[in-house]
Design a protein around this motif. Sequence first.
Motif, PDB file in Angstrom:
ATOM      1  N   PRO A  53     143.085  -8.890  -0.161  1.00 38.82           N
ATOM      2  CA  PRO A  53     143.124 -10.139  -0.928  1.00 38.82           C
ATOM      3  C   PRO A  53     141.807 -10.903  -0.790  1.00 38.82           C
ATOM      4  O   PRO A  53     141.114 -10.776   0.226  1.00 38.82           O
ATOM      5  N   PHE A  54     141.462 -11.696  -1.804  1.00 34.88           N
ATOM      6  CA  PHE A  54     140.205 -12.442  -1.765  1.00 34.88           C
ATOM      7  C   PHE A  54     140.268 -13.589  -0.761  1.00 34.88           C
ATOM      8  O   PHE A  54     139.370 -13.775   0.051  1.00 34.88           O
ATOM      9  N   HIS A  55     141.328 -14.390  -0.838  1.00 34.31           N
ATOM     10  CA  HIS A  55     141.485 -15.529   0.072  1.00 34.31           C
ATOM     11  C   HIS A  55     142.941 -15.988   0.038  1.00 34.31           C
ATOM     12  O   HIS A  55     143.760 -15.456  -0.704  1.00 34.31           O
ATOM     13  N   SER A  56     143.247 -16.971   0.852  1.00 32.91           N
ATOM     14  CA  SER A  56     144.543 -17.645   0.787  1.00 32.91           C
ATOM     15  C   SER A  56     144.307 -19.054   0.260  1.00 32.91           C
ATOM     16  O   SER A  56     143.206 -19.609   0.398  1.00 32.91           O
ATOM     17  N   HIS A  57     145.325 -19.639  -0.347  1.00 36.81           N
ATOM     18  CA  HIS A  57     145.171 -20.963  -0.962  1.00 36.81           C
ATOM     19  C   HIS A  57     146.542 -21.594  -1.083  1.00 36.81           C
ATOM     20  O   HIS A  57     147.567 -20.961  -0.810  1.00 36.81           O
ATOM     21  N   SER A  58     146.559 -22.841  -1.558  1.00 36.54           N
ATOM     22  CA  SER A  58     147.829 -23.573  -1.667  1.00 36.54           C
ATOM     23  C   SER A  58     148.200 -23.908  -3.104  1.00 36.54           C
ATOM     24  O   SER A  58     149.115 -24.700  -3.349  1.00 36.54           O
TER      25      SER A  58
END
Length: 259
Positions: free
Chosen positions: A152-157
């Motif tokens: 995955p590229f990143h985590s976010h909200s």
Amino acid sequence: MTAPSNLTTAAPREQRFLVLFDFDETIINESSDDAVLRALPGQRLPDWLKNSYREGHYNEHMQKVLAYMADQGVSKDSIYSAVEKISPSPGLMNLFQYLQSHEQDFELVVISDANMFFIETWLERAGVRRLFRKIFTNPASFDPSGRLVLLPFHSHSCSRCPDNMCKQVILQEYLAGRQKECGGSPFQRVFYIGDGANDICPSLALRPQDTAFPRRDFPMHRLLLEMQHSQAAKFKANIVPWVSGEDIVDCLKKIMAER
């Protein structure tokens, strides 16, 4: 596929316009994830694997697909060949020619939920990789066993976006970083070229002087039309649908003529 001639690296001096590209069904004329399935024996996934997809978890699903392809003996060369053969969207090479001829004015970036191996392979084959200052996408590389491993590229909200990527977060962080580097607002205008539902979120960050280019009759275009009718105040940017990259060139020429 004809590449723009005499490509050079992006000009070092400050450029006035930022052009953001999606990749699948925007730069290329289909999904790269679908195209690589042609390297499989039988050229399709089994139903159990197709049915394992969970909404909002596409990256996780593609990790399973790539693992399955490796188990079926699909080689790196076969994947490479399948990606190289993908056709560009209509008129996109002409758009690249135009942007290359005005590279002192345009900074180019890719923001895509595909993966780095697919995107860099295709852009290099097309001869346009050097036009792009940055590619934001999911990491992917081959492990010692020959399997293409996707992360995955990143985590976010952000509740609007898939769990592995919010393109608006990427866009806002990029603009903030470039503003800091340039000592002020770096771009007079921002242009976002896309096709999918996940291209709506970054487009919401665009300003009134910016332009969203949704591919006509694709999900991004349909969703923007719905927003225009029901939530017009939330969307600030100009909307210019495109069928061919030539439509985008025509719009950019008009803006350049305003100088």
